[in-house]
Write an enzyme that holds these catalytic residues in place. Structure first.
Site, PDB file in Angstrom:
ATOM      1  N   SER A 142       1.008  -1.150   0.201  1.00  0.00           N
ATOM      2  CA  SER A 142      -0.005   0.337  -0.365  1.00  0.00           C
ATOM      3  C   SER A 142       0.790   1.529   0.220  1.00  0.00           C
ATOM      4  O   SER A 142       1.909   0.945   0.473  1.00  0.00           O
ATOM      5  CB  SER A 142      -0.478   0.139   1.106  1.00  0.00           C
ATOM      6  OG  SER A 142      -1.165   1.158   1.670  1.00  0.00           O
ATOM      7  N   TYR A 155      -1.641  -0.367  10.432  1.00  0.00           N
ATOM      8  CA  TYR A 155      -1.999  -1.401   9.239  1.00  0.00           C
ATOM      9  C   TYR A 155      -0.583  -1.453   7.839  1.00  0.00           C
ATOM     10  O   TYR A 155      -0.123  -1.868   7.759  1.00  0.00           O
ATOM     11  CB  TYR A 155      -3.438  -0.244   8.383  1.00  0.00           C
ATOM     12  CG  TYR A 155      -3.228  -0.457   6.988  1.00  0.00           C
ATOM     13  CD1 TYR A 155      -3.779  -2.072   6.525  1.00  0.00           C
ATOM     14  CD2 TYR A 155      -3.022  -0.139   6.217  1.00  0.00           C
ATOM     15  CE1 TYR A 155      -4.371  -2.443   4.901  1.00  0.00           C
ATOM     16  CE2 TYR A 155      -3.120  -0.389   4.284  1.00  0.00           C
ATOM     17  CZ  TYR A 155      -4.040  -1.369   3.908  1.00  0.00           C
ATOM     18  OH  TYR A 155      -3.853  -1.915   3.005  1.00  0.00           O
ATOM     19  N   LYS A 159       1.967  -2.374   6.087  1.00  0.00           N
ATOM     20  CA  LYS A 159       2.604  -2.997   4.649  1.00  0.00           C
ATOM     21  C   LYS A 159       3.994  -2.476   4.413  1.00  0.00           C
ATOM     22  O   LYS A 159       4.629  -2.811   3.357  1.00  0.00           O
ATOM     23  CB  LYS A 159       1.998  -1.123   4.484  1.00  0.00           C
ATOM     24  CG  LYS A 159      -0.068  -1.897   3.820  1.00  0.00           C
ATOM     25  CD  LYS A 159      -0.280  -3.691   3.566  1.00  0.00           C
ATOM     26  CE  LYS A 159      -1.320  -3.835   3.114  1.00  0.00           C
ATOM     27  NZ  LYS A 159      -1.727  -4.938   2.494  1.00  0.00           N
TER      28      LYS A 159
HETATM   29  N1  LIG Z   1      -8.479  -0.598  -1.207  1.00  0.00           N
HETATM   30  C1  LIG Z   1      -7.484  -0.125  -1.232  1.00  0.00           C
HETATM   31  O1  LIG Z   1      -7.609   1.201  -1.165  1.00  0.00           O
HETATM   32  C2  LIG Z   1      -6.292  -0.525  -1.442  1.00  0.00           C
HETATM   33  C3  LIG Z   1      -5.219   0.153  -0.871  1.00  0.00           C
HETATM   34  C4  LIG Z   1      -3.654  -0.263  -0.541  1.00  0.00           C
HETATM   35  C5  LIG Z   1      -3.466  -1.865  -0.747  1.00  0.00           C
HETATM   36  N2  LIG Z   1      -4.897  -2.870  -0.153  1.00  0.00           N
HETATM   37  C6  LIG Z   1      -4.495  -3.963  -0.039  1.00  0.00           C
HETATM   38  O2  LIG Z   1      -5.101  -4.957  -1.130  1.00  0.00           O
HETATM   39  C7  LIG Z   1      -5.085  -5.477  -0.178  1.00  0.00           C
HETATM   40  C8  LIG Z   1      -7.193  -6.266  -1.196  1.00  0.00           C
HETATM   41  O3  LIG Z   1      -7.533  -5.593  -0.828  1.00  0.00           O
HETATM   42  P1  LIG Z   1      -8.831  -5.082  -1.329  1.00  0.00           P
HETATM   43  O4  LIG Z   1      -8.937  -3.432  -0.845  1.00  0.00           O
HETATM   44  O5  LIG Z   1      -9.296  -5.698  -2.192  1.00  0.00           O
HETATM   45  O6  LIG Z   1      -9.859  -5.465  -0.383  1.00  0.00           O
HETATM   46  P2  LIG Z   1     -11.342  -6.434  -0.081  1.00  0.00           P
HETATM   47  O7  LIG Z   1     -11.600  -6.199  -1.504  1.00  0.00           O
HETATM   48  O8  LIG Z   1     -11.943  -6.634   0.692  1.00  0.00           O
HETATM   49  O9  LIG Z   1     -10.894  -7.672  -0.184  1.00  0.00           O
HETATM   50  C9  LIG Z   1     -10.530  -8.688   0.916  1.00  0.00           C
HETATM   51  C10 LIG Z   1      -9.424  -9.812   0.939  1.00  0.00           C
HETATM   52  O10 LIG Z   1      -9.239 -10.066   2.002  1.00  0.00           O
HETATM   53  C11 LIG Z   1      -9.452 -11.501   1.736  1.00  0.00           C
HETATM   54  N3  LIG Z   1      -9.298 -12.115   3.224  1.00  0.00           N
HETATM   55  C12 LIG Z   1      -8.972 -11.529   4.315  1.00  0.00           C
HETATM   56  N4  LIG Z   1      -8.761 -12.050   5.106  1.00  0.00           N
HETATM   57  C13 LIG Z   1      -8.608 -13.027   4.460  1.00  0.00           C
HETATM   58  C14 LIG Z   1      -7.427 -14.387   5.695  1.00  0.00           C
HETATM   59  N5  LIG Z   1      -7.312 -14.289   6.422  1.00  0.00           N
HETATM   60  N6  LIG Z   1      -7.741 -15.122   4.793  1.00  0.00           N
HETATM   61  C15 LIG Z   1      -8.026 -14.980   3.601  1.00  0.00           C
HETATM   62  N7  LIG Z   1      -8.518 -13.950   3.051  1.00  0.00           N
HETATM   63  C16 LIG Z   1      -8.545 -12.844   3.587  1.00  0.00           C
HETATM   64  C17 LIG Z   1     -11.102 -12.037   1.626  1.00  0.00           C
HETATM   65  O11 LIG Z   1     -11.688 -12.654   1.191  1.00  0.00           O
HETATM   66  P3  LIG Z   1     -12.847 -13.201   2.068  1.00  0.00           P
HETATM   67  O12 LIG Z   1     -13.386 -12.077   3.335  1.00  0.00           O
HETATM   68  O13 LIG Z   1     -13.614 -13.827   1.603  1.00  0.00           O
HETATM   69  O14 LIG Z   1     -12.816 -14.132   3.511  1.00  0.00           O
HETATM   70  C18 LIG Z   1     -11.525 -10.619  -0.022  1.00  0.00           C
HETATM   71  O15 LIG Z   1     -11.143 -11.090  -0.733  1.00  0.00           O
HETATM   72  C19 LIG Z   1      -4.850  -6.166   1.096  1.00  0.00           C
HETATM   73  O16 LIG Z   1      -4.181  -7.194   0.316  1.00  0.00           O
HETATM   74  C20 LIG Z   1      -5.226  -4.219   1.073  1.00  0.00           C
HETATM   75  O17 LIG Z   1      -3.997  -4.251   2.167  1.00  0.00           O
HETATM   76  C21 LIG Z   1      -6.299  -1.815  -0.476  1.00  0.00           C
END
Ligand SMILES: NC(=O)c1ccc[n+]([C@@H]2O[C@H](COP(=O)([O-])OP(=O)(O)OC[C@H]3O[C@@H](n4cnc5c(N)ncnc54)[C@H](OP(=O)(O)O)[C@@H]3O)[C@@H](O)[C@H]2O)c1
Length: 260
Positions: A142, A155, A159
């Site tokens: 991130s 968080y 990261k």
């Molecule tokens: N969105 C942003 O602005 C942003 C920015 C920077 C980085 N990120 C990173 O991007 C990645 C994906 O996040 P997202 O934004 O796409 O969020 P999201 O739509 O909420 O998706 C999160 C995913 O992680 C899975 N998950 C959570 N805990 C888990 C665990 N213990 N074991 C296996 N799966 C797990 C969830 O699956 P289930 O709930 O079905 O288990 C879901 O598929 C993360 O690493 C996040 O930190 C996001």
């Protein structure tokens, strides 16, 4: 075959039931890869895999549970015969507020899912396939890991550590396994709702490219890093943020910064 073609390759994407993980699974499948999508729940993993246009299966696997990770990798090898790409994407953020107000439970959950799980899965993938055959690992970090922000220090610390670990693994697993990270800005997903839902217009306006990110914006960068088009890139963290880290674009558009 172009060097971005992934035909014949197999990828695991952790946390692929929605958001960036689901979009990444589709991008990899579109490029020709077989894709394994994980979620904590088998039904959610199956439902996500059913949405993929291409070759895909869903596997229920909590990212932190070693037995479940091991079983997922075994199933991948049984089903598709290789494991060439690992996207450590599962992430969580249960710890809002100042660092000094956190407790060990929230610290442990954040660090387990965001930092330990990528290490665990990379180690298992190396042992099971990549150590002998090579591969590409991409960690979803991130832009928070590159700076400081109020309220999400825990968080962001996880990261920042993941970015460090990406470089360390790139050295330790060289030369056969490339290890890179992506550092997204604010992307339209459930995890990040608090950062955009109530004030999307404001966040967009302050970003150079005038919008928040979509999961596909990150997915296409991950597909690039996974492919041979990135064959001389390792240990890098690719920022994908629409220019968010450049600063408040609104000041520049309004002409406020024009010197005399
Ligand atoms: N969105 C942003 O602005 C942003 C920015 C920077 C980085 N990120 C990173 O991007 C990645 C994906 O996040 P997202 O934004 O796409 O969020 P999201 O739509 O909420 O998706 C999160 C995913 O992680 C899975 N998950 C959570 N805990 C888990 C665990 N213990 N074991 C296996 N799966 C797990 C969830 O699956 P289930 O709930 O079905 O288990 C879901 O598929 C993360 O690493 C996040 O930190 C996001």
């Amino acid at each position: 075959m172009t060097n971005s073609d992934l035909t014949g390759k197999t990828a695991i994407v952790t946390g692929a039931s929605r958001g960036i993980g689901l979009a990444t699974a589709q991008a990899l499948a579109t490029a020709g890869a077989n894709v394994v999508l994980t979620s904590r729940k088998q039904e959610a993993a199956d439902a996500a895999a059913a949405q993929i246009v291409g070759s895909a299966i869903g596997v229920g696997a909590h990212a932190v549970e070693e037995d479940q990770a091991r079983a997922c990798i075994e199933r991948t090898l049984e089903t598709f015969g290789s494991l060439d790409i690992l996207v450590n994407n599962a992430g969580t953020n249960p710890a809002f507020g100042p660092l000094v107000n956190q407790d060990h439970g929230r610290f442990a959950k954040t660090m387990d899912v965001n930092l330990w799980a990528p290490l665990l899965w990379t180690g298992l993938a190396t042992e099971a396939w990549m150590g002998a055959h090579g591969g590409s690992v991409i960690n979803t970090a991130s832009i928070g890991g590159l700076g400081h922000e109020a309220g999400i220090g825990m968080y962001n610390a996880s990261k920042a550590a993941l970015i460090y670990v990406t470089k360390q693994l790139a050295l330790e697993l060289s030369p056969r396994i490339r290890v890179n990270a992506v550092a997204p800005g604010v992307v339209r997903t459930k995890l990040a709702e608090a950062l955009w839902k109530e004030h999307e217009a404001q966040v967009s306006a302050s970003t150079a490219l005038n919008r928040i990110g979509e999961p596909d914006d990150v997915a296409s960068a991950i597909a690039f890093l996974a492919s041979d088009a990135a064959s001389w890139i390792t240990g890098e963290t690719m920022v994908i943020d629409g220019g968010q880290r450049l600063g408040d674009a609104l000041q520049y558009r309004s002409g406020a910064s024009v010197g005399v």
